[in-house]
Design a protein around this motif. Structure first.
Motif, short mmCIF file in Angstrom:
data_model
loop_
_atom_site.label_atom_id
_atom_site.label_comp_id
_atom_site.label_asym_id
_atom_site.label_seq_id
_atom_site.Cartn_x
_atom_site.Cartn_y
_atom_site.Cartn_z
N LEU A 121 0.83 -1.20 0.00
CA LEU A 121 0.00 0.00 0.00
C LEU A 121 0.87 1.26 0.00
N PRO A 122 0.44 2.31 -0.70
CA PRO A 122 1.23 3.54 -0.76
C PRO A 122 1.03 4.38 0.50
N ILE A 123 1.94 4.23 1.45
CA ILE A 123 1.81 4.96 2.71
C ILE A 123 2.90 6.01 2.90
N ASP A 124 3.87 6.04 2.00
CA ASP A 124 4.91 7.06 2.04
C ASP A 124 5.49 7.20 0.63
N GLN A 125 6.51 8.01 0.49
CA GLN A 125 7.08 8.25 -0.83
C GLN A 125 7.67 6.99 -1.44
N ARG A 206 -2.18 5.34 7.29
CA ARG A 206 -2.57 6.53 6.55
C ARG A 206 -2.19 6.27 5.08
N VAL A 207 -3.13 5.81 4.29
CA VAL A 207 -2.87 5.39 2.91
C VAL A 207 -3.13 6.55 1.95
N LEU A 208 -2.20 6.79 1.05
CA LEU A 208 -2.36 7.85 0.05
C LEU A 208 -3.48 7.50 -0.92
N SER A 209 -4.10 8.52 -1.46
CA SER A 209 -5.11 8.29 -2.50
C SER A 209 -4.42 7.74 -3.75
N ASP A 210 -5.20 7.06 -4.59
CA ASP A 210 -4.64 6.54 -5.84
C ASP A 210 -4.06 7.66 -6.68
N ASP A 211 -4.73 8.80 -6.73
CA ASP A 211 -4.25 9.92 -7.55
C ASP A 211 -2.89 10.42 -7.08
N ILE A 212 -2.74 10.60 -5.77
CA ILE A 212 -1.48 11.11 -5.24
C ILE A 212 -0.39 10.05 -5.35
N ALA A 213 -0.75 8.79 -5.14
CA ALA A 213 0.24 7.72 -5.27
C ALA A 213 0.77 7.65 -6.69
N GLU A 214 -0.13 7.72 -7.68
CA GLU A 214 0.28 7.68 -9.08
C GLU A 214 1.10 8.91 -9.45
#
Length: 247
Positions: A121-125, A206-214
């Motif tokens: 899961l995208p939780i950081d950079q 705290r999971v990033l949104s798909d948009d911000i992760a992409e």
């Protein structure tokens, strides 16, 4: 050192440096695990580590030059490890876009591969770096001999997928060069550690949104010069220590 072992010398020294640094970071498995690099246009001739040699002992001149289309490789006097051949030759044969392959059982990536859900899961950079850029193999079939290698190669046919989380096994990273691939391997291990340690807290992530992760992943895809600088600095450190990698 034979003349043949001087061929592709810049590529040999780059690859040998990453073996040394992977050993330094404890991203090795004794005398197992393998890195390879294609050196011809169609990707079927490739350098790979010799059979049963610890990463910390590998020199540029030790690397084997193999042909993925040669059916007699395993019967030769300087044969590679059979699982190295099964996995790496299959991918170099079927995925010419995968110029460099790095397979390890590094601790944190392997822990991720052992979870029932190996999604990162995208939780950081760092974790966001790999958003939509990896595949999870959930059909482990034993040691990576030829059949297993062919199956894995099919899962890497999409050039956008740069990492395979090998369920119940480890991780396989591909790239356009040694620098590109090792940089990705390093950051995937960092990402896996962050994610697993976050899970260990038992708190909600705290999971990033798909948009911000992409968006983050795309920004890092295009980040200028990082991979080349990473390898350059590794080589400088090894050179300052008179390390054997460039022998």
């Amino acid at each position: 050192m034979s003349g043949a072992n001087m061929d592709h010398w810049p590529e040999r020294t780059d690859l040998a440096a990453t073996f040394q640094w992977a050993a330094r970071l404890n991203m090795h498995e004794g005398v197992a695990n393998h890195f390879s690099l294609a050196v011809d246009e169609d990707g079927t001739q490739f350098l790979i580590n010799p059979n049963q040699v610890h990463f910390s002992n590998i020199r540029a001149s030790d690397l084997l030059l193999l042909d993925a289309n040669d059916p007699d490789v395993l019967s030769g006097p300087n044969a590679p490890d059979p699982t190295a051949w099964g996995l790496h030759a299959s991918i170099h044969r079927q995925c010419p876009h995968a110029r460099c392959l790095m397979h390890t059982h590094s601790i944190w990536a392997t822990v991720l591969a052992c979870l029932e859900d190996s999604t990162l899961l995208p939780i950081d950079q760092n974790t966001a770096t790999f958003f939509n850029r990896y595949v999870v193999d959930d059909a482990f079939g034993g040691l990576a001999f030829e059949d297993e290698g062919i199956r894995c190669a099919k899962m890497l046919s999409d050039p956008a997928k740069k990492v395979m989380v090998m369920g119940n096994h480890g991780v396989l990273v591909v790239g356009a060069s040694v620098a590109d691939t090792f940089n990705r391997l390093y950051y995937f291990e960092r990402a896996a550690e962050t994610y697993v340690r976050a899970l260990q807290t038992g708190q909600k992530l705290r999971v990033l949104s798909d948009d911000i992760a992409e968006k983050t992943a795309r920004e890092l895809d295009d980040y200028p010069g990082q991979a080349d600088a990473h390898l350059r600095e590794i080589r400088m450190r090894l050179d300052a220590e008179n390390n054997i990698y460039a022998q």
